[in-house]
Design an enzyme around this catalytic site. Structure first.
Site, PDB file in Angstrom:
ATOM      1  N   GLY A  20       0.793  -1.227   0.000  1.00  0.00           N
ATOM      2  CA  GLY A  20       0.000   0.000   0.000  1.00  0.00           C
ATOM      3  C   GLY A  20       0.823   1.273   0.000  1.00  0.00           C
ATOM      4  CB  SER A  21       4.417   1.976   0.478  1.00  0.00           C
ATOM      5  OG  SER A  21       5.023   1.056  -0.413  1.00  0.00           O
ATOM      6  CE  LYS A  60       6.048  -2.766  -2.548  1.00  0.00           C
ATOM      7  NZ  LYS A  60       4.923  -2.418  -1.637  1.00  0.00           N
ATOM      8  CB  SER A  61       2.493  -1.508  -8.158  1.00  0.00           C
ATOM      9  OG  SER A  61       2.933  -2.731  -7.605  1.00  0.00           O
ATOM     10  CB  SER A 112      12.174  -6.939  -1.096  1.00  0.00           C
ATOM     11  OG  SER A 112      12.037  -5.603  -1.475  1.00  0.00           O
TER      12      SER A 112
END
Length: 199
Positions: free
Chosen positions: A35-36, A38-39, A106
């Site tokens: 939810g940060s 990244k994608s 990761s």
């Protein structure tokens, strides 16, 4: 078994491909909580690279688990293998002369360091996609935090499993303070400043 294998030297080198492309190759390793962003950030950067005629590709955590890593679960052992495989795939992309963006939680520093060791120093760019846990939970695009809080998902990073933030990332992008456009611009500027792509 490996004693019967011999590395076959390729006719076209990474340097040949870099010259053809007109830019250097590298991996942008985006790490952060679920939810940060990244994608979302990886794809925004990828689009800007594409528009700049830079050869790039996104390896997304969920997408990879639909194919290459679909047999892996979320135990610590499987997570390590997940990241090991992605590191090797990212290395192939870098060898092909491209910029590869990986969007994976990761969570363990040891695993990220192991991947970093596969690359030359100037080829691995760790991007810490930093976002407060409560903001990630508020976003919860996949409804995973809710399930984790209800005990439906064991070993969920940030809730029941640890996330080890990078100690010395090349970049820290605070997605709870920046828009995706602002964040992707910072990464693009870094690539230009480091001479990976043309200014």
């Amino acid at each position: 078994m490996t004693s019967n294998l011999t590395w076959h030297k390729t006719a076209v080198s990474k340097e040949d491909r870099v010259r053809l492309n007109g830019h250097r190759s590298a991996v942008l390793w985006l790490t952060g909580l679920s939810g940060s962003g990244k994608s979302t950030l990886a794809n925004a950067i990828d689009l800007k690279l594409h528009e700049s005629l830079v050869r790039s590709y996104v390896l997304d955590g969920d997408n990879i688990r639909h194919g290459l890593n679909k047999g892996l679960g979320f135990s610590e052992e499987d997570r390590k293998e997940n990241i090991r495989r992605i590191g090797e795939v990212a290395k192939l992309f870098v060898d092909s002369g491209q910029i590869v963006l990986t969007a994976f939680i990761s969570p363990f520093q040891e695993d990220r360091n192991r991947v970093r060791a596969l690359f030359r120093k100037d080829e691995f760019i760790e991007v810490y996609v930093k976002c407060a846990l409560d903001v990630c939970e508020t976003r919860d695009p996949k409804g995973l935090y809710k399930k984790a809080r209800n005990g439906e998902i064991p070993d969920f990073t940030g809730i029941s499993s640890p996330y080890e933030a990078p100690a010395e990332p090349e970049l820290t992008i605070e997605t709870d303070r920046l828009s995706i456009d602002e964040a992707s611009d910072i990464v693009m500027q870094y690539l230009k400043t480091e001479g990976i792509i043309a200014p």
